[in-house]
Scaffold this active site. Structure first.
Site, PDB file in Angstrom:
ATOM      1  N   ARG A  68     -31.335  50.022  99.420  1.00 41.94           N
ATOM      2  CA  ARG A  68     -32.305  51.093  99.214  1.00 41.94           C
ATOM      3  C   ARG A  68     -33.501  50.622  98.383  1.00 41.94           C
ATOM      4  O   ARG A  68     -33.645  49.445  98.096  1.00 41.94           O
ATOM      5  CB  ARG A  68     -31.595  52.285  98.580  1.00 41.94           C
ATOM      6  N   CYS A  75     -22.917  67.074  90.852  1.00 40.83           N
ATOM      7  CA  CYS A  75     -21.694  66.627  91.510  1.00 40.83           C
ATOM      8  C   CYS A  75     -21.391  65.230  90.989  1.00 40.83           C
ATOM      9  O   CYS A  75     -22.171  64.676  90.213  1.00 40.83           O
ATOM     10  CB  CYS A  75     -21.861  66.645  93.032  1.00 40.83           C
ATOM     11  N   CYS A  83     -29.774  70.370  97.440  1.00 34.93           N
ATOM     12  CA  CYS A  83     -28.803  69.324  97.722  1.00 34.93           C
ATOM     13  C   CYS A  83     -27.519  69.901  98.296  1.00 34.93           C
ATOM     14  O   CYS A  83     -26.880  70.754  97.663  1.00 34.93           O
ATOM     15  CB  CYS A  83     -28.497  68.525  96.445  1.00 34.93           C
ATOM     16  N   CYS A 133     -30.202  65.483  87.980  1.00 38.53           N
ATOM     17  CA  CYS A 133     -30.470  65.336  89.410  1.00 38.53           C
ATOM     18  C   CYS A 133     -31.008  66.660  89.943  1.00 38.53           C
ATOM     19  O   CYS A 133     -31.109  67.654  89.220  1.00 38.53           O
ATOM     20  CB  CYS A 133     -29.206  64.919  90.144  1.00 38.53           C
ATOM     21  N   ARG A 135     -37.386  60.679 101.151  1.00 38.04           N
ATOM     22  CA  ARG A 135     -37.511  59.789  99.985  1.00 38.04           C
ATOM     23  C   ARG A 135     -38.292  58.556 100.433  1.00 38.04           C
ATOM     24  O   ARG A 135     -37.873  57.852 101.352  1.00 38.04           O
ATOM     25  CB  ARG A 135     -36.128  59.402  99.477  1.00 38.04           C
ATOM     26  N   LYS A 158     -23.850  52.522 100.908  1.00 38.09           N
ATOM     27  CA  LYS A 158     -25.177  52.320 100.331  1.00 38.09           C
ATOM     28  C   LYS A 158     -25.172  51.164  99.334  1.00 38.09           C
ATOM     29  O   LYS A 158     -24.134  50.847  98.730  1.00 38.09           O
ATOM     30  CB  LYS A 158     -25.654  53.595  99.626  1.00 38.09           C
ATOM     31  N   LYS A 163     -27.688  49.261  96.194  1.00 33.19           N
ATOM     32  CA  LYS A 163     -28.850  49.457  95.330  1.00 33.19           C
ATOM     33  C   LYS A 163     -29.161  48.188  94.542  1.00 33.19           C
ATOM     34  O   LYS A 163     -28.251  47.529  94.035  1.00 33.19           O
ATOM     35  CB  LYS A 163     -28.602  50.624  94.368  1.00 33.19           C
ATOM     36  N   CYS A 204     -26.342  60.638  90.986  1.00 35.28           N
ATOM     37  CA  CYS A 204     -27.796  60.537  91.104  1.00 35.28           C
ATOM     38  C   CYS A 204     -28.514  60.683  89.757  1.00 35.28           C
ATOM     39  O   CYS A 204     -29.555  60.075  89.543  1.00 35.28           O
ATOM     40  CB  CYS A 204     -28.324  61.572  92.090  1.00 35.28           C
TER      41      CYS A 204
END
Length: 580
Positions: free
Chosen positions: A158, A489, A450, A444, A88, A224, A226, A493
């Protein structure tokens, strides 16, 4: 570190005590994210990365994956899974030049297993299926064209999103510059990326010659993180899906500062009621000069107070709920040396991209292309990827990847419009028959790449939308739409937890259905029914649309309707309402 003691606050302790999650050991022992990645690259026995490096490569922008469609077949042949990586890129604000586009197009054709470019909900592109011998070449190729993948995954800040908004060109340029500044300010300072992938290009060191991470810290963030910059009235970056958001406030067409929203996030865990999607809280207004100070203050507060014991509760949203919003906000003010002013008025009226041509205030033209699921690949009679390459060969402006997985050909002079449109139509990039419903649907990646996917998403969505289009037509509302999103899931995303209908994968062909998001993207939907198969989903949507059409008030949106009539309760405070 904060000088506050670890005392009990109104909502809970500032710091969670207990044995740290193993990821904390991993980061502490990584030598500033190096690990033994370089050694692993030389290991030809396996196509994958071993031990801690499996996790560490994420901070370098990569996830180790394999083709799950052939995993069982390879196991029967006593072969390891077909390991590869997904990369990514880091593209603050999603802007990419035609020259850069042609470079990534060529690499994807020649050096990836799938041959595609995937536009993501993080406003960047992904390569899928890069085998181990090509990984270093990939990073060096990107670097040659001014692109990297530093900190696009892992426990760091990110890729910073920014509203594309090509119409308000001058304001967008200002906001975009701030997105780039924030991205650079919050990047890891370690030289690991350059040493491993670029053969030792030097990055600034601390005064004593040792590496320092003044913002992220030696153990980086608990989870993470964002960040977005958004220009109202378009909430195309879905601010409530992000930890930190800067809402652009303009006066006389010039950017004067930002309203700051903190603590959004959509990921959760099936069956764990301590996890939930959450809207961000409005901290107030800050002038431009203090933007980077505020960004660093929010990140360092989360760095010091975030939960390092339980990763499922490690995101900023849980820190705010544990210590209290006022406590967190006061600490940010202290660290940034500011006092937030009252937020300036703003309104979100939509989240979608303006598909088709628009004219900017500067007289330039912009063509937003709808790319279903963001997947650019040549298919029979639909050579999308070739079409983009042909446009890139003649385009004099730039491209803008959107957070809705679409692509804008920006800055087109009037004399070039006809040729750009001819190329787009000839390659299937423009289709007047695409419905409003399809444009407002998103998924996603999920299977086959994935490793977290429990159910299909990208491959399921096109057929699902066709069925939903038929349902809308059946009830005489074919020209209307419902914001529909599917994730494989519960990790968020595809941003299903901000949809009017959000489907979250639970198992093969099984989904939980959530209802009640709104058009502006400021409301989390609530669970409606669990473990629905694909046939059940269509039956439920048919029944719900029938009621919506028969009972709604005027032009009432679907998400507002299901709450008003009590089909689901409104989620006002996620910690309290989401699981009730």
């Amino acid at each position: 570190m904060t000088d506050l003691t670890n005392k009990e606050q109104a909502n809970g302790p500032l710091i969670v005590e207990g044995k740290h999650a193993d990821n904390e050991r991993l980061k502490a022992e990584s030598n500033y994210l190096r690990g033994t990645i370089a050694q692993d690259l030389k290991d030809n026995v396996t196509g994958g990365f071993t031990a801690d490096n499996f996790q560490l490569i994420r901070t370098h922008g990569m996830y180790q994956q394999d083709d799950r469609d052939i995993r069982n077949e390879r196991a029967k042949q006593k072969l390891e899974p077909l390991h590869n990586v997904m990369l990514r890129a880091r593209m603050p604000g999603g802007i990419i030049t035609p020259t850069q586009w042609l470079a990534i197009d060529q690499f994807s054709r020649e050096k990836t297993s799938y041959g595609s470019i995937r536009l993501t909900t993080r406003q960047t592109f992904q390569f899928h299926g890069v085998l181990k011998p090509n990984i270093k070449l990939m990073h060096q190729t990107l670097n040659e064209y001014g692109i990297d993948s530093i900190a696009t995954a892992g426990d760091v800040n990110r890729n910073v999103l920014c509203t594309t908004n090509p119409v308000e060109s001058e304001l967008h340029q200002e906001a975009y510059e701030w997105a780039k500044k924030i991205s650079e300010h919050l990047l890891p300072k370690t030289r690991a990326y350059a040493e491993i992938w670029l053969d030792g290009e030097k990055i600034e060191e601390g005064k004593d010659g040792k590496e320092v991470e003044p913002i992220l810290g030696s153990n980086y963030l608990p989870r993470k993180f964002k960040t977005t910059v958004v220009i109202p009235p378009q909430n195309d970056v879905d601010v409530h899906a992000n930890d930190l958001n800067f809402i652009a406030i303009a006066k006389d067409g010039k950017l004067i500062g930002f309203n700051v929203l903190v603590g959004g996030g959509l990921a959760m865990t099936h069956g764990d009621k301590s996890t939930y999607p959450r809207k961000a809280d409005d901290f107030g207004f800050v002038e431009l000069a203090k933007t980077l100070d505020v960004a660093a203050a929010v990140v360092t507060t989360q760095r010091d107070w975030g939960n390092r014991v339980n990763r499922k509760n490690a995101k900023t949203k849980y820190t705010l709920d544990r210590v209290g919003v006022d406590t967190f906000k006061a600490e940010v003010e202290k660290r940034a040396g500011i006092t937030f002013a009252e937020s300036r008025p703003y309104e979100f009226t939509g989240r979608g991209d303006r598909i088709g041509w628009t004219e900017g205030f500067d007289g330039k033209n912009h063509l937003a292309l709808f790319i279903e699921n963001g997947r650019l690949l040549d298919k029979p009679n639909l050579p999308l990827k070739t079409g983009m390459a042909e446009i890139a060969k003649i385009h004099k402006g730039d491209f803008r990847m959107t957070a809705n997985q679409n692509l804008i050909v920006a800055g087109v002079a009037s004399e070039d419009k006809a040729e750009i449109e001819r190329l787009a139509r000839a390659h299937g990039l423009m289709d007047d028959g695409v419905s409003v419903q399809r444009k407002n649907s998103m998924a996603c990646v999920a299977f086959p790449t994935c490793p977290l996917a429990m159910a299909e998403a990208e491959r399921y969505l096109p057929g699902l939308v066709t069925d939903v289009e038929a349902i809308l037509a059946k009830h005489n509302v074919a020209d209307e739409s419902i914001i529909l999103r599917v994730t494989g899931c519960p990790n968020g995303c595809g941003r299903a937890m901000l949809a009017e209908i959000g489907l979250v994968g639970k198992g093969p062909s099984k989904y939980n259905m959530h209802l009640g998001g709104n058009i502006a993207g400021t409301r989390v939907p609530k669970m409606y029914k669990e473990n629905l198969n694909e046939e059940d989903i269509l039956q439920e949507i048919d029944s719900l649309v029938a009621r919506w059409v028969a009972e709604r008030n005027n032009a009432e949106a679907f998400g507002d309707f299901v709450i008003r009539v009590g089909i689901v309760d409104e989620v006002k405070v996620s910690k309290r309402d989401f699981h009730d």
